[in-house]
Design a protein around this motif. Structure first.
Motif, PDB file in Angstrom:
ATOM      1  N   ASN A 331      27.479 -44.950  31.254  1.00  0.00           N
ATOM      2  CA  ASN A 331      28.090 -46.267  31.165  1.00  0.00           C
ATOM      3  C   ASN A 331      29.465 -46.291  31.817  1.00  0.00           C
ATOM      4  OD1 ASN A 331      25.912 -47.307  29.744  1.00  0.00           O
ATOM      5  ND2 ASN A 331      26.777 -46.783  27.763  1.00  0.00           N
ATOM      6  N   ALA A 332      30.269 -45.254  31.565  1.00  0.00           N
ATOM      7  CA  ALA A 332      31.623 -45.223  32.123  1.00  0.00           C
ATOM      8  C   ALA A 332      31.592 -45.184  33.647  1.00  0.00           C
ATOM      9  CB  ALA A 332      32.382 -44.016  31.577  1.00  0.00           C
ATOM     10  N   ILE A 333      30.713 -44.361  34.214  1.00  0.00           N
ATOM     11  CA  ILE A 333      30.637 -44.246  35.675  1.00  0.00           C
ATOM     12  C   ILE A 333      30.144 -45.545  36.289  1.00  0.00           C
ATOM     13  CG2 ILE A 333      29.514 -43.063  37.596  1.00  0.00           C
ATOM     14  CD1 ILE A 333      29.380 -40.561  35.808  1.00  0.00           C
ATOM     15  N   SER A 334      29.076 -46.111  35.729  1.00  0.00           N
ATOM     16  CA  SER A 334      28.524 -47.342  36.309  1.00  0.00           C
ATOM     17  C   SER A 334      29.526 -48.490  36.217  1.00  0.00           C
ATOM     18  CB  SER A 334      27.214 -47.717  35.607  1.00  0.00           C
ATOM     19  OG  SER A 334      27.424 -47.979  34.231  1.00  0.00           O
ATOM     20  N   GLN A 335      30.331 -48.524  35.170  1.00  0.00           N
ATOM     21  CA  GLN A 335      31.309 -49.590  35.018  1.00  0.00           C
ATOM     22  C   GLN A 335      32.485 -49.440  35.979  1.00  0.00           C
ATOM     23  OE1 GLN A 335      31.919 -48.995  30.851  1.00  0.00           O
ATOM     24  NE2 GLN A 335      30.405 -50.519  30.225  1.00  0.00           N
ATOM     25  N   THR A 336      32.961 -48.212  36.153  1.00  0.00           N
ATOM     26  CA  THR A 336      34.124 -48.013  37.018  1.00  0.00           C
ATOM     27  C   THR A 336      33.752 -47.998  38.493  1.00  0.00           C
ATOM     28  OG1 THR A 336      33.903 -45.613  36.703  1.00  0.00           O
ATOM     29  CG2 THR A 336      35.456 -46.757  35.289  1.00  0.00           C
ATOM     30  N   CYS A 337      32.523 -47.647  38.816  1.00  0.00           N
ATOM     31  CA  CYS A 337      32.107 -47.573  40.227  1.00  0.00           C
ATOM     32  C   CYS A 337      31.533 -48.884  40.741  1.00  0.00           C
ATOM     33  CB  CYS A 337      31.076 -46.455  40.416  1.00  0.00           C
ATOM     34  SG  CYS A 337      31.765 -44.801  40.268  1.00  0.00           S
TER      35      CYS A 337
END
Length: 420
Positions: A331-337
């Motif tokens: 979730n963190a990666i998909s949100q920040t990227c």
């Protein structure tokens, strides 16, 4: 001790704290319909096929809403979109309460309410994922996602358990009313969020369908997002053997053990959530996600070899813990990227994958297990998970190298200050 182990840093952001506390209330008191609706469907028709058909109706409605709402959330104030979704779900729960008080509704009406539940749930899940990066800074996203997942899984465990105990005592109508009342707390918290207008780069001139297609093109053009989804799908589809638990229990451990198998995974998830401060401060998000996916595949393969019930349950619980780590950093990666102007649509695609992936896993494991047996199917699934993740890391090394800047202290509430 438990509060010390939980990474509570996102709770210093007032908007997130209010929303999280509200979700804590609704996780249990707002999840009774998960049990109440299937119970009512079976009681009124006497057919498990009807319950299965309702699940299909709910998923189709959820998928439709996830894609459409994702496009809307990218072009409108996300606070208002989220408020509309939560309000719609409250109306559905109130309608379920009214029909239960009146003695029950005909099957078509019940299925229509199930569809409404799927529509609003898809809208809420999609918009919530797009809202979160506007509330907390990028370095706190793993911790924020961890806190949200912890509440969700506690709801998965406690909600159905409490509902099952209450049905003989209070009846279904009271459970539906509890769900509606719990959502009032969430509505207040959403209403108090700051305005979350669309990004300046968002295009409002195109129709919803064209916006959705633009989202898929954006997703396909991002090697990082494709790598993240590939790893996650490998873990969910190849490595989720829950469809084989009943057969494995009956053949190897006794029928009474099947409930323990289904409980072991979420128990591990909750334990990981309670110790989230151990991993949420890590900077190398990509390596954490990929490593957790490999660990999950290994756990599944080891589970297929276990002959002791308690050893098998311990392995499943450990697998649930590493899967919690995987989902936190996914979730963190998909949100920040993802560019803020596209977050709604990407979250819509993620919502469909997260709900549909386990269904595909059930179909795949059930079909292959009928041919070669549960143990070989589970073991092969675990190994395929490991191999697939390693292939993804080879093809997309940027996932392994992905890291965030060191954290900085902040208690900002405004979207401008908190946007990564």
């Amino acid at each position: 001790m438990v509060s010390f182990m939980v990474d509570r840093r996102p709770l210093t952001v007032p908007a997130f704290r209010r929303l999280w506390v509200a979700s804590l209330v609704s996780a249990v008191g707002g999840s009774f319909s998960v049990v109440a609706v299937p119970v009512q469907l079976y009681a009124s028709t006497g057919s498990s096929a009807t319950v299965g058909a309702a699940a299909v109706v709910s998923f189709v409605a959820l998928a439709f809403a996830a894609l459409g709402t994702g496009a809307i959330a990218d072009t409108r104030d996300r606070r208002r979109v989220l408020l509309a979704g939560q309000s719609g779900l409250a109306v559905v729960y109130l309608a379920l309460w009214v029909q239960a008080v009146l003695g029950g509704a005909p099957l078509p009406v019940l299925l229509l309410l199930v569809a409404g539940q799927g529509l609003t749930s898809g809208a809420i899940g999609t918009t919530s994922g797009a809202v979160l990066p506007r509330l907390v800074p990028a370095e706190l996203l793993p911790a924020a996602n961890s806190l949200n997942s912890l509440v969700r899984y506690l709801g998965y465990i406690l909600g159905p358990t409490v509902a099952g105990l209450l049905i003989p005592v209070t009846g279904l109508a009271t459970l539906y009313l509890c769900d509606a009342l719990a959502l009032l707390v969430v509505l207040v918290a959403v209403h108090r969020l700051p305005a979350l207008p669309a990004a300046p780069s968002a295009e409002r001139s195109h129709g919803v369908v064209r916006q959705v297609l633009a989202g898929f093109r954006y997703l396909a053009g991002s090697r990082m997002l494709v790598a993240v989804l590939s790893v996650d799908l490998a873990a969910m589809v190849f490595g989720m053997p829950s469809a084989l638990y009943p057969e494995l229990a009956q053949r190897e451990f006794g029928e009474s053990s099947v409930g323990l198998f289904y409980a072991a995974y979420p128990a591990g998830v909750v334990l990981a959530g309670l110790g989230s401060s151990v991993f949420t401060r890590a900077r190398r998000h990509g390596l954490m996600m990929a490593g957790a996916a490999v660990a999950w595949g290994v756990a599944v393969a080891v589970f297929s070899l276990m002959t002791s019930l308690w050893a098998a349950l311990a392995v499943l619980a450990a697998g649930g813990a590493v899967n919690f780590v995987l989902s936190t950093f996914r979730n963190a990666i998909s949100q920040t990227c993802t560019d803020d102007a596209m977050r709604g649509r990407i979250q819509g695609a993620l919502t469909i994958i997260l709900v549909g992936g386990p269904q595909l896993a059930n179909l795949l494991h059930g079909s292959i297990g009928a041919l070669i047996g549960p143990r070989p199917t589970i073991g092969i699934g675990g190994l395929l998970t490991v191999v697939t993740v390693l292939v993804v890391l080879r093809v997309a090394p940027e996932l392994r190298r992905y890291a965030v800047d060191p954290p900085r202290e902040t208690t900002a509430e405004s979207p401008r200050a908190a946007t990564p």
